[in-house]
Design a protein around this motif. Structure first.
Motif, PDB file in Angstrom:
ATOM      1  N   LEU A  29      47.971 -53.163  34.535  1.00 48.83           N
ATOM      2  CA  LEU A  29      47.796 -51.719  34.365  1.00 48.83           C
ATOM      3  C   LEU A  29      48.334 -50.973  35.574  1.00 48.83           C
ATOM      4  O   LEU A  29      48.010 -51.309  36.708  1.00 48.83           O
ATOM      5  N   ILE A  30      49.166 -49.969  35.312  1.00 50.44           N
ATOM      6  CA  ILE A  30      49.656 -49.087  36.377  1.00 50.44           C
ATOM      7  C   ILE A  30      49.383 -47.643  35.964  1.00 50.44           C
ATOM      8  O   ILE A  30      49.785 -47.214  34.882  1.00 50.44           O
ATOM      9  N   ILE A  31      48.697 -46.932  36.831  1.00 52.70           N
ATOM     10  CA  ILE A  31      48.408 -45.508  36.615  1.00 52.70           C
ATOM     11  C   ILE A  31      48.996 -44.734  37.791  1.00 52.70           C
ATOM     12  O   ILE A  31      48.463 -44.779  38.897  1.00 52.70           O
ATOM     13  N   PRO A  32      50.121 -44.011  37.596  1.00 54.29           N
ATOM     14  CA  PRO A  32      50.692 -43.224  38.698  1.00 54.29           C
ATOM     15  C   PRO A  32      49.836 -41.996  39.001  1.00 54.29           C
ATOM     16  O   PRO A  32      48.963 -41.610  38.219  1.00 54.29           O
ATOM     17  N   GLU A  33      50.115 -41.387  40.148  1.00 57.83           N
ATOM     18  CA  GLU A  33      49.496 -40.104  40.481  1.00 57.83           C
ATOM     19  C   GLU A  33      49.913 -39.067  39.431  1.00 57.83           C
ATOM     20  O   GLU A  33      51.038 -39.053  38.953  1.00 57.83           O
ATOM     21  N   ASN A  34      48.991 -38.184  39.071  1.00 64.28           N
ATOM     22  CA  ASN A  34      49.282 -37.081  38.148  1.00 64.28           C
ATOM     23  C   ASN A  34      49.908 -37.554  36.842  1.00 64.28           C
ATOM     24  O   ASN A  34      50.844 -36.938  36.323  1.00 64.28           O
ATOM     25  N   THR A  35      49.392 -38.655  36.325  1.00 65.09           N
ATOM     26  CA  THR A  35      49.968 -39.213  35.102  1.00 65.09           C
ATOM     27  C   THR A  35      49.728 -38.295  33.913  1.00 65.09           C
ATOM     28  O   THR A  35      48.713 -37.602  33.820  1.00 65.09           O
ATOM     29  N   ARG A  36      50.687 -38.288  32.992  1.00 68.28           N
ATOM     30  CA  ARG A  36      50.617 -37.378  31.839  1.00 68.28           C
ATOM     31  C   ARG A  36      50.291 -38.120  30.540  1.00 68.28           C
ATOM     32  O   ARG A  36      50.145 -37.503  29.488  1.00 68.28           O
ATOM     33  N   GLY A  37      50.189 -39.440  30.588  1.00 69.31           N
ATOM     34  CA  GLY A  37      49.891 -40.235  29.408  1.00 69.31           C
ATOM     35  C   GLY A  37      50.023 -41.702  29.746  1.00 69.31           C
ATOM     36  O   GLY A  37      50.425 -42.065  30.863  1.00 69.31           O
ATOM     37  N   ILE A  38      49.686 -42.564  28.791  1.00 71.00           N
ATOM     38  CA  ILE A  38      49.780 -43.996  29.039  1.00 71.00           C
ATOM     39  C   ILE A  38      50.422 -44.685  27.844  1.00 71.00           C
ATOM     40  O   ILE A  38      50.165 -44.318  26.685  1.00 71.00           O
ATOM     41  N   VAL A  39      51.266 -45.663  28.122  1.00 72.97           N
ATOM     42  CA  VAL A  39      51.990 -46.402  27.090  1.00 72.97           C
ATOM     43  C   VAL A  39      51.534 -47.852  27.110  1.00 72.97           C
ATOM     44  O   VAL A  39      51.567 -48.508  28.155  1.00 72.97           O
ATOM     45  N   VAL A  40      51.094 -48.328  25.953  1.00 73.29           N
ATOM     46  CA  VAL A  40      50.667 -49.716  25.802  1.00 73.29           C
ATOM     47  C   VAL A  40      51.829 -50.501  25.199  1.00 73.29           C
ATOM     48  O   VAL A  40      52.394 -50.087  24.178  1.00 73.29           O
ATOM     49  N   PHE A  41      52.166 -51.634  25.820  1.00 73.43           N
ATOM     50  CA  PHE A  41      53.313 -52.434  25.398  1.00 73.43           C
ATOM     51  C   PHE A  41      52.870 -53.585  24.498  1.00 73.43           C
ATOM     52  O   PHE A  41      51.889 -54.289  24.795  1.00 73.43           O
ATOM     53  N   ALA A  42      53.605 -53.783  23.415  1.00 69.60           N
ATOM     54  CA  ALA A  42      53.396 -54.932  22.528  1.00 69.60           C
ATOM     55  C   ALA A  42      54.692 -55.732  22.512  1.00 69.60           C
ATOM     56  O   ALA A  42      55.697 -55.287  21.954  1.00 69.60           O
ATOM     57  N   HIS A  43      54.688 -56.890  23.159  1.00 65.47           N
ATOM     58  CA  HIS A  43      55.922 -57.668  23.308  1.00 65.47           C
ATOM     59  C   HIS A  43      56.238 -58.450  22.041  1.00 65.47           C
ATOM     60  O   HIS A  43      55.426 -58.559  21.118  1.00 65.47           O
ATOM     61  N   GLY A  44      57.444 -59.002  22.015  1.00 67.82           N
ATOM     62  CA  GLY A  44      57.883 -59.771  20.863  1.00 67.82           C
ATOM     63  C   GLY A  44      57.481 -61.229  20.946  1.00 67.82           C
ATOM     64  O   GLY A  44      56.853 -61.673  21.917  1.00 67.82           O
ATOM     65  N   SER A  45      57.846 -61.984  19.931  1.00 68.33           N
ATOM     66  CA  SER A  45      57.504 -63.400  19.873  1.00 68.33           C
ATOM     67  C   SER A  45      58.146 -64.149  21.028  1.00 68.33           C
ATOM     68  O   SER A  45      59.287 -63.882  21.406  1.00 68.33           O
ATOM     69  N   GLY A  46      57.404 -65.076  21.598  1.00 70.10           N
ATOM     70  CA  GLY A  46      57.919 -65.895  22.685  1.00 70.10           C
ATOM     71  C   GLY A  46      57.947 -65.193  24.027  1.00 70.10           C
ATOM     72  O   GLY A  46      58.471 -65.729  25.002  1.00 70.10           O
ATOM     73  N   SER A  47      57.390 -63.987  24.123  1.00 69.69           N
ATOM     74  CA  SER A  47      57.404 -63.240  25.375  1.00 69.69           C
ATOM     75  C   SER A  47      55.974 -63.081  25.877  1.00 69.69           C
ATOM     76  O   SER A  47      55.046 -63.665  25.346  1.00 69.69           O
ATOM     77  N   SER A  48      55.812 -62.265  26.938  1.00 65.39           N
ATOM     78  CA  SER A  48      54.500 -62.061  27.539  1.00 65.39           C
ATOM     79  C   SER A  48      54.519 -60.761  28.319  1.00 65.39           C
ATOM     80  O   SER A  48      55.512 -60.027  28.324  1.00 65.39           O
ATOM     81  N   ARG A  49      53.414 -60.475  29.014  1.00 61.03           N
ATOM     82  CA  ARG A  49      53.350 -59.255  29.829  1.00 61.03           C
ATOM     83  C   ARG A  49      54.332 -59.311  30.997  1.00 61.03           C
ATOM     84  O   ARG A  49      54.571 -58.294  31.642  1.00 61.03           O
ATOM     85  N   HIS A  50      54.888 -60.502  31.262  1.00 57.21           N
ATOM     86  CA  HIS A  50      55.851 -60.649  32.358  1.00 57.21           C
ATOM     87  C   HIS A  50      57.291 -60.438  31.901  1.00 57.21           C
ATOM     88  O   HIS A  50      58.219 -60.650  32.690  1.00 57.21           O
ATOM     89  N   SER A  51      57.506 -60.055  30.652  1.00 56.50           N
ATOM     90  CA  SER A  51      58.857 -59.845  30.129  1.00 56.50           C
ATOM     91  C   SER A  51      59.657 -58.940  31.060  1.00 56.50           C
ATOM     92  O   SER A  51      59.269 -57.795  31.312  1.00 56.50           O
ATOM     93  N   PRO A  52      60.789 -59.426  31.618  1.00 58.71           N
ATOM     94  CA  PRO A  52      61.556 -58.577  32.545  1.00 58.71           C
ATOM     95  C   PRO A  52      62.094 -57.314  31.874  1.00 58.71           C
ATOM     96  O   PRO A  52      62.222 -56.277  32.521  1.00 58.71           O
ATOM     97  N   ARG A  53      62.393 -57.380  30.571  1.00 61.54           N
ATOM     98  CA  ARG A  53      62.912 -56.188  29.890  1.00 61.54           C
ATOM     99  C   ARG A  53      61.822 -55.133  29.748  1.00 61.54           C
ATOM    100  O   ARG A  53      62.049 -53.949  30.006  1.00 61.54           O
ATOM    101  N   ASN A  54      60.637 -55.563  29.335  1.00 63.07           N
ATOM    102  CA  ASN A  54      59.544 -54.594  29.223  1.00 63.07           C
ATOM    103  C   ASN A  54      59.111 -54.083  30.588  1.00 63.07           C
ATOM    104  O   ASN A  54      58.752 -52.909  30.742  1.00 63.07           O
ATOM    105  N   ARG A  55      59.146 -54.951  31.601  1.00 64.94           N
ATOM    106  CA  ARG A  55      58.805 -54.508  32.951  1.00 64.94           C
ATOM    107  C   ARG A  55      59.783 -53.446  33.436  1.00 64.94           C
ATOM    108  O   ARG A  55      59.404 -52.482  34.108  1.00 64.94           O
ATOM    109  N   TYR A  56      61.061 -53.621  33.095  1.00 67.41           N
ATOM    110  CA  TYR A  56      62.066 -52.642  33.495  1.00 67.41           C
ATOM    111  C   TYR A  56      61.771 -51.288  32.849  1.00 67.41           C
ATOM    112  O   TYR A  56      61.793 -50.237  33.511  1.00 67.41           O
ATOM    113  N   VAL A  57      61.494 -51.305  31.536  1.00 67.99           N
ATOM    114  CA  VAL A  57      61.173 -50.057  30.839  1.00 67.99           C
ATOM    115  C   VAL A  57      59.910 -49.433  31.439  1.00 67.99           C
ATOM    116  O   VAL A  57      59.842 -48.218  31.656  1.00 67.99           O
TER     117      VAL A  57
END
Length: 442
Positions: A245-273
């Motif tokens: 979980l990352i909450i920046p200062e003065n955040t305006r909303g939060i996005v929950v990520f749902a990765h694809g098959s064979g991936s995880s919360r460490h997905s470099p593509r999702n981390r980049y986004v």
């Protein structure tokens, strides 16, 4: 393909492709010597600190071009265990090579910096810049060293390189940006009209200019740390799942990520986004949809109802946290995760303001598509033809606001230079638009 006039021209063009990183906690690292004039222009455009990334490859004694590891400043040492074992290297052999390279590394660092300390990378985005990639061995070592120094994201940015550059750096860089990948690539110099050698004195002068003109000590610390940046455990039904979980200062909303098959919360593509969203003031939660035990049953990976229920449970957990309870929520789904995100968005227990799908399988949402009223953006690669057709069919079924964005030249995983950057920017704009709106009822 027009050649670059010189390294400065290449740097200015490269900076245009990296402008989305402005103000996001970047340190630009030039690989000496030729990479520094290019890196200077990037750092100038981003108003970011500029430093040299001084690394030395550790070559196998009887085959010096084959690297068994690399070293960086402050005692950083990374080893390639497979090469060490294949070459039957003994500790004393490796220590002898490292001692010699340590001496040269210290000499170069002292020469370029004049005794100043290196710029810290901990928790920052390291943009590693060279004038081009031939074999890539030094750049790979640089990526490993930057990661060992604590960089949270490593981006390799070069003006020219081979067309398989992204594949070569898989596992080394989180993102690769390359302006030109000629089909008949034989040398970095072919991309330049003027490819004169860069001197030590030029490197030193550019570092001094950066330090005096735009990379002051204040600039290094200009980015506020997030309110929360931590690993979390969330109860989802009968199990507990891991998330970040990352909450920046003065955040305006939060996005929950749902990765694809064979991936995880460490997905470099999702981390980049997620990094791009964080830089725009949006919180993010990347979590593992399944426990390690559940992942061993392949059927669970495609159990959309199960995955959607996990999303609903995690969204409910956010509503119990003091610093996220009042934040509007969006879903970012990739591949099978996009199907789960669309199903979850129709669940009456959660209130979701926006959904973005990256290379998604909305067809897996089945009959739930007819109930999707949340604003939805479907992003698909232009060369991902089967998935593109599935997304077109889904768009025709979804009754709510739904747009289809096609990224030209991109395949399913958006591995081509610049395509993932396009995905991140499209998603960021969509979430900022829909999570920032004031919603009234009655």
């Amino acid at each position: 393909m027009r050649p670059f006039e010189d390294r400065s021209d290449a740097g200015r063009q490269l900076a245009q492709r990296l402008k989305h990183l402005y103000g996001r906690g970047v340190v630009v690292l030039g690989l000496p010597r030729g990479g520094v004039p290019v890196a200077f222009e990037v750092a100038k455009a981003l108003q970011a600190p500029l430093d040299v990334l001084v690394v030395r490859k550790l070559g196998v004694p009887f085959q010096p071009e084959l690297a068994f590891g690399a070293i960086g400043e402050d005692g950083v040492r990374v080893l390639n265990d497979s090469v060490v074992h294949a070459a039957n290297l003994e500790d004393e052999d490796m220590e002898a090579v490292e001692r010699a390279q340590r001496i040269e590394l210290r000499r170069r660092a002292e020469r370029f910096r004049g005794g100043r300390e290196r710029i810290p990378l901990t928790g920052r985005i390291a943009v590693i810049v060279d004038d081009g990639i031939a074999t890539g061995a030094t750049a790979k070592a640089g990526c490993q060293v930057a990661r060992a120094h604590g960089a949270k994201t490593v981006i390799l940015a070069v003006p020219i390189g081979p067309d398989d550059l992204v594949a070569r750096f898989a596992g080394y860089a989180d993102e690769v940006v390359c302006l030109q990948t000629p089909p008949l690539f034989f040398a970095v110099g072919q991309g330049y009209r003027n490819f004169a050698q860069t001197s030590d004195d030029e490197v030193i002068a550019l570092l001094d200019r950066a330090r005096n003109d735009f990379a002051s000590a204040a600039a290094i610390d200009a980015v506020d740390p997030p309110l929360r940046d931590e690993e979390v455990r969330v109860l989802a039904g009968p199990v507990s799942v891991s998330g970040h979980l990352i909450i920046p200062e003065n955040t305006r909303g939060i996005v929950v990520f749902a990765h694809g098959s064979g991936s995880s919360r460490h997905s470099p593509r999702n981390r980049y986004v997620a990094d791009v969203l964080n830089g725009a003031g949006l919180g993010t939660l990347l979590f593992d949809l399944l426990t390690p035990a559940e992942e061993r049953n392949r059927a669970n990976v495609f159990d959309i109802e199960l995955l959607a229920s996990r999303l609903v449970d995690v969204t409910g957990w956010l509503a119990t946290q003091p610093d996220t309870a009042a934040l509007p929520v969006g879903y970012f789904g990739a591949s099978t995760g996009a199907g789960a995100a669309l199903v979850a968005a129709t669940d009456p227990r959660v209130k979701v303001r926006a959904v973005v799908s990256r290379g998604g399988r909305p067809d897996l949402a089945g009959g739930s598509l007819a109930n999707v009223t949340v604003p939805t953006l479907l992003i698909v690669g232009g060369r991902d033809r089967v998935v593109l057709e599935l997304n077109r069919q889904a768009q025709a079924v979804i009754p709510g606001p739904c747009e289809l964005a096609v990224v030209p030249g991109a395949t399913h995983l958006f591995e081509e230079p610049g395509t993932l950057e396009r995905v991140a920017n499209l998603a960021c704009d969509w979430f900022i638009d829909h999570l920032s709106r004031v919603v009234t009822t009655g």
